[in-house]
Design an enzyme around this catalytic site. Structure first.
Site, PDB file in Angstrom:
ATOM      1  CG  HIS A 305      -4.365   1.265  -2.295  1.00 11.07           C
ATOM      2  ND1 HIS A 305      -5.564   0.592  -2.327  1.00 11.07           N
ATOM      3  CD2 HIS A 305      -3.836   1.044  -1.063  1.00 11.07           C
ATOM      4  CE1 HIS A 305      -5.760  -0.002  -1.159  1.00 11.07           C
ATOM      5  NE2 HIS A 305      -4.729   0.247  -0.376  1.00 11.07           N
ATOM      6  CG  ASP A 363       0.817   0.316   2.764  1.00 11.22           C
ATOM      7  OD1 ASP A 363       0.461   0.069   3.927  1.00 11.22           O
ATOM      8  OD2 ASP A 363       0.171  -0.034   1.767  1.00 11.22           O
TER       9      ASP A 363
END
Length: 429
Positions: A305, A363
């Site tokens: 991330h 995600d």
């Protein structure tokens, strides 16, 4: 708030700059006075620039911390619900029972959309991406609800917030129904927020279904985990548009457009598309090798991330929920999910990924979960927009409620110097 001063020395000149201290996070050097001295700062992507002051969300990427109004995201996702989180983000505190009940009633009063909006959908092609439809429909809300568009009126801002929170699930489900050629399903106000959305997504006039409580709870957690994420690209877009005095529906539509980008809101959609591309567990070693090859443009989507240099705190919650949903729908034998679980195992054990902290992020798990629930891949970003609407409206309201300036970023100009116009017949070939 002023903690100390920093001194900048440039071209023999000394410029004193205030150092501002927040309640959490690094101190901030206030460079707003530089323009008076004929200097700007240069910060592509605004990676080192605080564009605003906010009390809503705090992130510490190194420590893997995400707080909504001071509350850890894992506590809210596990113990609260999305509507309560909406109240928290909008008002700054968790509601008591009376406040919560009144808030729910206010949301329920606005769940339907104007009947003429059904005709608006007919202007889109059936195969249009649902996000393309959502950008247009949400932006058009100001044409239907222009009675409360005075952004200087606190009551108008509250009603606009209620309308956006309440109507987004209805609009999102309508985007899906339109794309598959099924009738729109009206909202059911006796259902919870997430349950009502699943009902509008999957029921038909022929057969109304009652969503599985495990799937309802999973969707509610997905909405909570995605409700806000500080000054990301779409939230900054909403604030930027809001600084012009644009109405809230236009500002949220701008945020939806920014979220649509694959580098932002399309990450869980990209993760599922990657699983489809891999196709079979036997091909995983090939793709792992490609991911490790610095000369290969392929990247494992859903791992690592930009903000979290440690484990994404949302992923910890989403991983547990993901497994619960897979168990509930009996999807463990699905080849796609087998690939996902094998990739997860590799990312958590392989030294290449562990050393680089390329852990599965929210995600990755939310994409798998939404797919297991039955949500089409092209609706993933729509649901992200549905969740993030409360964050956008909370930030917009925070900005409008305080003194603010028209946002006007500066630039480092590297084009031609001033020159005179030359007639076309005198220009060299």
């Amino acid at each position: 708030m002023v903690n100390n001063k920093a001194t900048l020395k440039v071209a023999g000149k000394q410029i004193d700059l205030n150092i501002l201290k927040g309640t959490l996070g690094p101190d901030v050097i206030d460079v707003s006075s530089l323009v008076k001295n004929d200097y700007f700062t240069y910060d592509p992507g605004f990676l080192s620039t605080a564009a605003c002051e906010s009390k809503i969300t705090f992130i510490d990427g190194d420590k893997g911390i995400l707080l909504y109004r001071g509350y850890p995201i894992d506590q809210l996702a596990m113990k609260s619900n999305f509507v309560e989180v909406c109240y928290l983000l909008l008002n700054g505190e968790l509601p008591n029972q009376i406040q919560y009940d009144e808030f729910c009633k206010a949301i329920n009063r606005h769940t339907m959309v104007h009947e003429q909006m059904r005709n608006f959908f007919n202007g889109f092609r059936r195969d249009a991406h649902p996000m393309a439809v959502m950008v247009g429909v949400v932006g058009a809300l100001s044409a239907f609800y222009h009675d409360t568009l005075d952004i200087k009126n606190p009551e108008h801002r509250v009603v606009s917030a209620f309308r956006l929170i309440a109507k987004m699930p209805t609009i999102a489900a309508m985007c899906h129904k339109y794309s598959v050629g099924q009738p729109f399903m009206p909202p059911q106000n006796h259902m919870s927020y997430a349950e009502n959305f699943l009902h509008m997504m999957f029921s038909t006039p022929c057969e109304e279904t009652k969503p599985n409580p495990i799937l309802v709870r999973a969707l509610d957690q997905i909405l909570t985990l995605h409700a806000d994420h500080e000054q990301n690209a779409s939230t900054s877009t909403v604030r930027l548009a809001g600084s012009t005095g644009a109405n809230p529906f236009a500002c949220i539509s701008a945020g939806i457009a920014a979220l649509w980008g694959p580098a932002h809101g399309g990450a869980n959609e990209a993760a599922l598309n990657m699983l489809h591309e891999i196709g079979d567990s036997s091909r995983i070693p090939k793709y792992i090798a490609r991911a490790k090859d610095p000369n290969d443009p392929f990247r494992l989507m859903g791992f690592g991330h930009r903000v979290y240099k440690n484990y994404d705190p949302r992923a910890k919650v989403m991983r547990k929920t993901c497994y619960e949903v897979l168990e509930a729908v009996g999807a463990h034998d699905n080849p796609l999910f087998k690939i996902a679980m094998e990739l997860e195992k590799i990312a958590l054990e392989d030294s290449y990924f562990v050393e680089r902290k390329l852990y599965p992020n929210v995600d990755f798990y939310s994409g798998i979960t939404l797919s297991a629930i039955g949500i089409p891949i092209n609706m993933f970003t729509v649901i992200f927009a549905l969740a993030r609407t409360i964050g956008w409206i909370a930030h917009w309201n925070e900005m409008i409620s305080s003194p603010y300036r028209l946002s006007r970023p500066r630039q480092l100009y590297t084009g031609s110097v001033e020159r005179d116009y030359v007639s076309i017949n005198q220009r060299s070939e």
